[in-house]
Design a protein around this motif. Structure first.
Motif, PDB file in Angstrom:
ATOM      1  N   LYS A  44      -3.426 -11.824   4.984  1.00  0.00           N
ATOM      2  CA  LYS A  44      -4.244 -11.371   3.853  1.00  0.00           C
ATOM      3  C   LYS A  44      -3.442 -11.404   2.555  1.00  0.00           C
ATOM      4  O   LYS A  44      -2.391 -10.786   2.447  1.00  0.00           O
ATOM      5  CB  LYS A  44      -4.743  -9.953   4.119  1.00  0.00           C
ATOM      6  CG  LYS A  44      -5.770  -9.489   3.103  1.00  0.00           C
ATOM      7  CD  LYS A  44      -6.465  -8.225   3.544  1.00  0.00           C
ATOM      8  CE  LYS A  44      -5.563  -7.031   3.358  1.00  0.00           C
ATOM      9  NZ  LYS A  44      -6.267  -5.767   3.173  1.00  0.00           N
ATOM     10  N   LYS A  90       3.871  -4.616   4.649  1.00  0.00           N
ATOM     11  CA  LYS A  90       3.878  -5.786   3.750  1.00  0.00           C
ATOM     12  C   LYS A  90       4.351  -5.256   2.397  1.00  0.00           C
ATOM     13  O   LYS A  90       3.584  -4.642   1.663  1.00  0.00           O
ATOM     14  CB  LYS A  90       2.440  -6.321   3.674  1.00  0.00           C
ATOM     15  CG  LYS A  90       2.252  -7.614   2.950  1.00  0.00           C
ATOM     16  CD  LYS A  90       0.812  -8.116   3.108  1.00  0.00           C
ATOM     17  CE  LYS A  90      -0.195  -7.231   2.402  1.00  0.00           C
ATOM     18  NZ  LYS A  90      -1.575  -7.729   2.461  1.00  0.00           N
ATOM     19  N   SER A 147      -2.046  -1.618   3.390  1.00  0.00           N
ATOM     20  CA  SER A 147      -2.990  -1.644   4.518  1.00  0.00           C
ATOM     21  C   SER A 147      -2.432  -0.934   5.749  1.00  0.00           C
ATOM     22  O   SER A 147      -3.011  -1.016   6.832  1.00  0.00           O
ATOM     23  CB  SER A 147      -3.347  -3.092   4.880  1.00  0.00           C
ATOM     24  OG  SER A 147      -4.146  -3.651   3.873  1.00  0.00           O
ATOM     25  N   ARG A 195     -13.272  -7.449   4.324  1.00  0.00           N
ATOM     26  CA  ARG A 195     -12.710  -7.080   5.629  1.00  0.00           C
ATOM     27  C   ARG A 195     -13.402  -7.904   6.709  1.00  0.00           C
ATOM     28  O   ARG A 195     -14.590  -8.180   6.615  1.00  0.00           O
ATOM     29  CB  ARG A 195     -12.939  -5.593   5.923  1.00  0.00           C
ATOM     30  CG  ARG A 195     -12.202  -4.628   5.008  1.00  0.00           C
ATOM     31  CD  ARG A 195     -10.705  -4.637   5.233  1.00  0.00           C
ATOM     32  NE  ARG A 195     -10.031  -3.642   4.419  1.00  0.00           N
ATOM     33  CZ  ARG A 195      -9.515  -3.857   3.213  1.00  0.00           C
ATOM     34  NH1 ARG A 195      -9.587  -5.069   2.654  1.00  0.00           N
ATOM     35  NH2 ARG A 195      -8.913  -2.889   2.550  1.00  0.00           N
ATOM     36  N   ALA A 217      -7.733  -0.802  -2.942  1.00  0.00           N
ATOM     37  CA  ALA A 217      -9.116  -0.325  -3.016  1.00  0.00           C
ATOM     38  C   ALA A 217      -9.618   0.253  -1.695  1.00  0.00           C
ATOM     39  O   ALA A 217     -10.087   1.391  -1.630  1.00  0.00           O
ATOM     40  CB  ALA A 217     -10.011  -1.476  -3.453  1.00  0.00           C
ATOM     41  N   GLY A 218      -9.516  -0.553  -0.619  1.00  0.00           N
ATOM     42  CA  GLY A 218     -10.108  -0.154   0.666  1.00  0.00           C
ATOM     43  C   GLY A 218      -9.235   0.853   1.387  1.00  0.00           C
ATOM     44  O   GLY A 218      -8.039   0.635   1.555  1.00  0.00           O
TER      45      GLY A 218
HETATM   46  C1  3PG Z   1      -7.341  -3.583  -0.864  1.00  0.00           C
HETATM   47  O1  3PG Z   1      -8.153  -2.982  -0.155  1.00  0.00           O
HETATM   48  O2  3PG Z   1      -6.906  -3.109  -1.925  1.00  0.00           O
HETATM   49  C2  3PG Z   1      -6.919  -4.977  -0.505  1.00  0.00           C
HETATM   50  O3  3PG Z   1      -7.450  -5.342   0.714  1.00  0.00           O
HETATM   51  C3  3PG Z   1      -5.425  -5.194  -0.568  1.00  0.00           C
HETATM   52  O4  3PG Z   1      -4.751  -4.870   0.606  1.00  0.00           O
HETATM   53  P1  3PG Z   1      -3.154  -5.010   0.712  1.00  0.00           P
HETATM   54  O5  3PG Z   1      -2.538  -4.017  -0.194  1.00  0.00           O
HETATM   55  O6  3PG Z   1      -2.854  -4.743   2.153  1.00  0.00           O
HETATM   56  O7  3PG Z   1      -2.784  -6.409   0.330  1.00  0.00           O
END
Ligand code: 3PG
Length: 303
Positions: free
Chosen positions: A268, A9, A56, A221, A78-79
């Motif tokens: 997302k 993405k 992601s 999530r 972040a994640g």
């Molecule tokens: C994150 O963890 O920063 C968000 O879920 C964003 O995810 P993305 O970069 O895939 O949009």
């Protein structure tokens, strides 16, 4: 050094331009792999990369194995549950994220989902207002704090749940019981990372405790939610609603069964703003350049 940006993405063009500028100014080479559809494309592209920027995108043990020269992976966001930390650590690869850089975009979406649900998903019919309602915030990190501030501005009564109470949190109404949070709030915003400790922890027991008309908002999530528990709670309580930025595994089935009780964005989009792309993408590029120049690992997550 070769810096690969691998984004299924892609970032907004302005973010890519900014990343390129930072990387090339530091004397490195930028390689782009965008909108890839096959794992093989990533395996091939990563083979001679020294650094990797992803969103992601899944950085599995297989990807790490294929990346013979890789020294650092930065998750622009972040994640980092999409990255096999052990595989990276075993190969001495530094993993970093860019905390806070896309938080505002996600927080705005959480508020947007609350309004969308309260206004009958923008279809005719009487809705309700956020002002005067109580919002429980599960997880008080960068995103949770921004959701809280925006909700207060909208006239909501905010209660936070966090297991890490810091001095700066003192001004907020807090609870140390998740059961209490769920049973006393009209809205719950989930803002916690997916870890082995949080997976499937939002279950029937919690969801069914919400007061009449309660609405659960999830911009974190899908794995946080116990889908069987969600299904049971929505079946028993037609007044409850679930709005999320990450569709459940069985979304088509749930949509058929629960109609407007459930809503998921088509893909997302919490961090899908030009601003968030620029903030996170440029931070990732800078962190990589700093790593190569000074050895800085300030945002390392595989300690
Ligand atoms: C994150 O963890 O920063 C968000 O879920 C964003 O995810 P993305 O970069 O895939 O949009």
């Amino acid at each position: 050094m070769k810096v690969l940006v691998a984004t299924e993405k892609p970032f907004a063009a302005a973010a890519v331009n900014g990343i390129r500028e930072i990387v090339e100014k530091a004397g490195h080479e930028l390689v782009l792999l965008e909108k890839y559809t096959e794992k093989a494309q990533l395996l091939e592209a990563v083979a001679d990369a020294d650094a990797l920027i992803v969103r992601s995108d899944k950085v599995t043990a297989e990807v790490v194995e294929a990346a013979k020269d890789l020294k650092i992976v930065v998750r622009a966001g972040a994640g980092y549950d999409n990255i096999d930390l052990k595989a990276c650590t075993d190969k001495n690869i530094v993993v970093e994220n860019t905390p806070g850089q896309n938080s505002n975009a996600v927080a705005e979406l959480a508020i947007g989902l609350m309004i969308y649900i309260s206004r009958n998903q923008f279809t005719p019919g009487t809705g309700s207002e956020l002002s005067g309602k109580r919002l429980g915030i599960q997880g008080f990190g960068n995103i949770g704090q921004l959701v809280a501030k925006k909700a207060v501005a909208l006239g909501m009564d905010v209660v936070i749940y966090t297991n890490e109470v810091k001095e700066k949190h003192q001004r907020w109404k807090a609870t140390f019981s998740l059961e209490h949070l769920y049973s006393s709030c009209d809205f719950i915003s989930i803002n916690i990372p997916a870890t082995p400790f949080t997976m499937r922890t939002v279950d029937y027991n919690l969801i069914s405790k919400m007061p009449k008309g309660g609405c659960l908002i999830n911009t974190s999530r899908k794995e946080i939610i116990c889908e069987d528990g969600l299904e049971k709670a929505l079946s028993e309580r037609p007044d409850l609603k679930y709005a999320t930025d990450i569709a459940p595994e069985r979304y088509a089935e749930f949509k058929e069964k629960f109609g407007k009780q459930i809503f998921a964005t088509p893909k997302k989009q919490g961090a899908e703003t030009g601003e968030a792309n620029i903030n996170a993408g440029l931070a990732a590029a800078q962190q990589i350049c700093d790593f190569f120049e000074t050895g800085s690992t300030k945002f390392k997550v595989n300690k």
